[in-house]
Design an enzyme around this catalytic site. Structure first.
Site, mmCIF file in Angstrom:
data_model
loop_
_atom_site.group_PDB
_atom_site.id
_atom_site.type_symbol
_atom_site.label_atom_id
_atom_site.label_comp_id
_atom_site.label_asym_id
_atom_site.label_seq_id
_atom_site.Cartn_x
_atom_site.Cartn_y
_atom_site.Cartn_z
ATOM 1 N N LYS A 115 13.843 -5.768 -8.873
ATOM 2 C CA LYS A 115 13.163 -7.067 -8.839
ATOM 3 C C LYS A 115 11.737 -6.959 -9.389
ATOM 4 O O LYS A 115 10.941 -6.144 -8.931
ATOM 5 C CB LYS A 115 13.131 -7.566 -7.389
ATOM 6 C CG LYS A 115 14.501 -7.970 -6.886
ATOM 7 C CD LYS A 115 14.962 -9.207 -7.640
ATOM 8 C CE LYS A 115 16.357 -9.654 -7.276
ATOM 9 N NZ LYS A 115 16.866 -10.666 -8.225
ATOM 10 N N GLN A 136 5.015 -9.275 -11.054
ATOM 11 C CA GLN A 136 4.445 -10.428 -11.776
ATOM 12 C C GLN A 136 3.330 -11.081 -10.962
ATOM 13 O O GLN A 136 2.260 -11.383 -11.471
ATOM 14 C CB GLN A 136 5.535 -11.475 -12.038
ATOM 15 C CG GLN A 136 6.640 -11.028 -12.982
ATOM 16 C CD GLN A 136 7.710 -12.112 -13.077
ATOM 17 O OE1 GLN A 136 7.403 -13.298 -13.057
ATOM 18 N NE2 GLN A 136 8.965 -11.710 -13.179
ATOM 19 N N GLY A 186 -7.242 26.763 15.055
ATOM 20 C CA GLY A 186 -6.229 27.828 15.127
ATOM 21 C C GLY A 186 -6.865 29.188 15.384
ATOM 22 O O GLY A 186 -6.324 30.017 16.119
ATOM 23 N N ILE A 221 -2.005 9.560 -6.499
ATOM 24 C CA ILE A 221 -1.253 10.530 -7.311
ATOM 25 C C ILE A 221 -1.197 10.046 -8.762
ATOM 26 O O ILE A 221 -1.328 10.835 -9.704
ATOM 27 C CB ILE A 221 0.192 10.713 -6.763
ATOM 28 C CG1 ILE A 221 0.150 11.264 -5.336
ATOM 29 C CG2 ILE A 221 1.023 11.602 -7.670
ATOM 30 C CD1 ILE A 221 -0.339 12.671 -5.208
ATOM 31 N N CYS A 260 -9.302 27.174 11.646
ATOM 32 C CA CYS A 260 -10.340 26.502 12.429
ATOM 33 C C CYS A 260 -10.007 26.501 13.924
ATOM 34 O O CYS A 260 -10.144 27.529 14.578
ATOM 35 C CB CYS A 260 -10.575 25.099 11.873
ATOM 36 S SG CYS A 260 -12.237 24.522 12.267
ATOM 37 N N HIS A 272 -11.721 26.171 6.507
ATOM 38 C CA HIS A 272 -10.441 25.554 6.112
ATOM 39 C C HIS A 272 -10.056 26.011 4.701
ATOM 40 O O HIS A 272 -10.430 25.352 3.728
ATOM 41 C CB HIS A 272 -10.570 24.037 6.133
ATOM 42 C CG HIS A 272 -10.680 23.458 7.501
ATOM 43 N ND1 HIS A 272 -9.584 23.092 8.242
ATOM 44 C CD2 HIS A 272 -11.753 23.209 8.278
ATOM 45 C CE1 HIS A 272 -9.979 22.627 9.414
ATOM 46 N NE2 HIS A 272 -11.294 22.687 9.457
ATOM 47 N N ASP A 294 -6.742 -8.120 -1.182
ATOM 48 C CA ASP A 294 -7.403 -7.823 0.092
ATOM 49 C C ASP A 294 -8.822 -8.388 0.058
ATOM 50 O O ASP A 294 -9.532 -8.239 -0.944
ATOM 51 C CB ASP A 294 -7.552 -6.302 0.315
ATOM 52 C CG ASP A 294 -6.217 -5.599 0.473
ATOM 53 O OD1 ASP A 294 -5.201 -6.305 0.612
ATOM 54 O OD2 ASP A 294 -6.198 -4.349 0.435
ATOM 55 N N PRO A 349 7.592 -9.329 -7.569
ATOM 56 C CA PRO A 349 6.354 -8.892 -6.900
ATOM 57 C C PRO A 349 5.324 -8.356 -7.894
ATOM 58 O O PRO A 349 4.122 -8.610 -7.746
ATOM 59 C CB PRO A 349 6.830 -7.779 -5.958
ATOM 60 C CG PRO A 349 8.286 -8.043 -5.742
ATOM 61 C CD PRO A 349 8.784 -8.665 -7.005
ATOM 62 N N SER A 399 0.854 -1.195 0.000
ATOM 63 C CA SER A 399 0.000 0.000 0.000
ATOM 64 C C SER A 399 0.894 1.250 0.000
ATOM 65 O O SER A 399 2.124 1.133 0.022
ATOM 66 C CB SER A 399 -0.920 -0.026 1.210
ATOM 67 O OG SER A 399 -0.146 -0.080 2.377
ATOM 68 N N GLU A 409 -7.373 25.694 3.232
ATOM 69 C CA GLU A 409 -6.439 24.764 2.568
ATOM 70 C C GLU A 409 -7.140 23.845 1.574
ATOM 71 O O GLU A 409 -6.534 23.396 0.603
ATOM 72 C CB GLU A 409 -5.673 23.932 3.602
ATOM 73 C CG GLU A 409 -6.476 22.912 4.423
ATOM 74 C CD GLU A 409 -7.108 23.487 5.690
ATOM 75 O OE1 GLU A 409 -7.301 24.717 5.754
ATOM 76 O OE2 GLU A 409 -7.415 22.703 6.601
#
Ligand code: GLN
Length: 545
Positions: free
Chosen positions: A189, A194, A384, A19, A382, A508, A149, A192, A13, A510
């Site tokens: 390598k 494959q 802050g 991204i 917030c 917020h 999973d 993994p 993971s 951001e």
């Protein structure tokens, strides 16, 4: 009808699937297509709202108030399209919906309700709906977790079926894997990868594109070997070399022909170019002329994912100011009364992000006190803002023992209190003030100057707010409440006019910052911090002569 790209991951993971997906999204968007994105989280939680940031990283909030996985933040920053709650699907949501339908009685008409077809149908419908509502040309869906999973199986089955449902040429699969280098023998390598592709083929999905995370570029032999074992043409093997600048990944993919690959496979119109703005951002962020150091004083400093959007927004502010932003993540609990100067003395600017829970609250207040009394540029988000109000009430308004009711129930001066309309809410999940609300800006204020607008829309995630009973006292002592809800009943922004840069918001900012459109509060913080640094440099030069 939208075309669909499904992104899965294998081997380990945290490979940067989000991204990778967002980068393909950026490339397609740059070529003029309408793009939407969706994250599937196979956990049982209904949403990320109640998940611990230590485990899960930041909770990202959409305009319509969904509390989602932080990957949606990457998606929005990369494709620059606002997403909605339709863009985050969890096992919890899917089962909840199916069970509710079953209880309702009219949907399944006496059938046995099963994973296939009922759960898988619900998953497919949610994917198709996300694409339909966004009127997208292309919908990219990332399946969280790794292939193999247990929780992920119904989702893989659903996306496998979708190729049959929608037909050849309308669906492709991208698989992201790791090609590790064994450092002792300096050898890459492929095994993994494959195994991971074999696992995926075992559930009936054959990847059209393989994205390999690598530490260094792959040789032609390496590519050919993977191609042979995984039954993929070498051109469809894309390497994703580690980089410090996330925004470089779309450019890296583009150089390897991802646009062409996707356009051919999905029969999309393929126009070149469109990434010029993106190139300029990467160029500027890789070789900036200036440098600035920002202390971020928060609570989850060991897991920086907890502040992903804040970190990114600071970087956007840096790009806009041609400056490298070095962020010093400080654990607020460590800021006692007597070591504040030692820990913050080198900071050109200070930021206190949002948060929940009492731990570290006094340390944040100490940091804000330092910023206020030493003229260090400060941005509060917030919690802050709430801490800045407490600090000001105690130390400027003389309200001894002032506090937020969130932490001190019996304070004599509750300057921050529970949102009125939610006084009686007992259930925690999804009961906050969430999502986008308008904020009216005070003409002539710093906030108004920074935005250059009278009213703005910003995203919220909080339960507490400034107590209106203390607005007079705060105002009389020099704090300007420069942003409020349109009716004026909720404080949204505070600032201190005599200070070089002291501003905080209940929302917020951001979440809305983009690499190509930095949020003005972050741009302003970096600019003020650079100014302060330049003045300090001049002063020390004068002292030296
Ligand atoms: N805990 C505070 C509140 O609920 C602040 C929340 C935040 O910073 N996101 O109001």
């Amino acid at each position: 009808m939208a075309k669909h790209i499904f992104v899965t991951g294998g081997v380990v993971s945290s490979l940067g699937k989000g991204i990778a997906a967002a980068s393909i999204g950026r490339i397609l968007r740059s070529s003029g297509l309408r793009v939407t994105m969706l994250k599937i989280d196979p956990y049982i939680n209904v949403d990320a709202g109640l998940m611990n940031p230590f485990q899960h990283g930041e909770v990202f909030v959409t305009d319509d108030g969904a509390e989602t996985d932080l990957d949606l933040g990457h998606y929005e920053r990369f494709i620059d399209v606002p997403l909605t709650r339709l863009s985050n699907v969890t096992t919890g949501q899917v089962y909840k919906a199916v069970i509710e339908k079953e209880r309702d009685g009219k949907y399944y008409l006496g059938q046995t309700v099963q994973v296939i077809p009922h759960i898988t149908d619900e998953i497919k419908e949610r994917i198709l709906k996300c694409a339909r509502v966004a009127e997208a040309d292309v919908c990219l869906t990332e399946i969280g977790g790794t292939v193999g999973d247990i929780e992920g199986q119904p989702f893989l089955e659903a996306i496998r079926q979708l190729k049959g449902d929608l037909g050849e040429g309308n669906v492709i699969y991208v698989h992201v894997t790791l090609v590790p280098t064994l450092t002792r023998i300096n050898e890459m390598k492929t095994k993994p990868t494959q195994h991971s592709v074999r696992e995926l083929r075992g559930v009936g999905i054959h990847p059209d594109i393989l994205v390999c995370r690598v530490e260094q570029p792959m040789s032609k032999e390496m590519r050919d070997k993977i191609a042979l074992f995984c039954d993929i043409v070498p051109e469809a093997i894309i390497e994703s070399v580690d980089t410090d600048c996330l925004y470089e990944v779309p450019l890296m993919f583009e150089r390897q022909g991802v646009r062409r690959l996707v356009a051919d496979a999905l029969d999309l119109s393929d126009s070149d170019g469109g990434l010029e703005e993106w190139e300029a951002i990467v160029e500027r962020s890789k070789s900036p002329s200036h440098e600035v150091s920002i202390a971020m004083v928060g609570k989850y400093m060991d897991v920086q994912d907890a502040y992903m959007s804040v970190t990114e927004a600071l970087q956007h502010g840096g790009v806009a100011n041609d400056a490298r932003v070095n962020i010093n993540y400080l654990e607020s609990e460590e800021l006692h009364g007597d070591n504040v100067e030692e820990l913050l003395g080198d900071a050109d600017g200070i930021l206190v992000p949002g948060g929940f829970g009492e731990r570290g609250m006094e340390g944040k207040i100490n940091a804000i006190n330092y910023a206020r009394t030493h003229g260090v540029p400060f941005l509060g988000l917030c919690l802050g803002l709430q801490c800045a109000v407490v600090e000001f009430a105690r130390n400027v308004c003389g309200l001894q023992g002032a506090a937020s009711k969130e932490f001190t129930e019996d304070t004599p001066h509750p300057v921050v209190i529970f949102l009125k309309e939610q006084e009686y809410v007992t259930e925690l999940g999804g009961t906050q003030r969430l999502g986008e609300y308008p904020c009216r800006l005070e003409p002539g204020s710093l906030a108004h100057r920074l935005y250059g607008e009278d009213t703005v829309m910003e995203r919220h995630r909080h339960r507490y707010e400034v107590n209106n009973a203390y607005r007079d006292s705060l105002g009389r002592h020099g704090m300007v409440l420069s942003g409020t809800s349109p009716k004026g009943d909720l404080v949204e922004i505070i600032e201190l006019p005599g200070h070089p840069y002291f501003i905080a918001s209940q929302f917020h900012p951001e979440f809305k910052s983009r690499p190509n459109r930095p949020h003005p509060f972050f741009q302003g913080l970096i600019q003020a911090s650079l100014d302060r640094k330049a003045v300090a440099k001049k002063l020390s030069a004068v002292e030296a002569t």
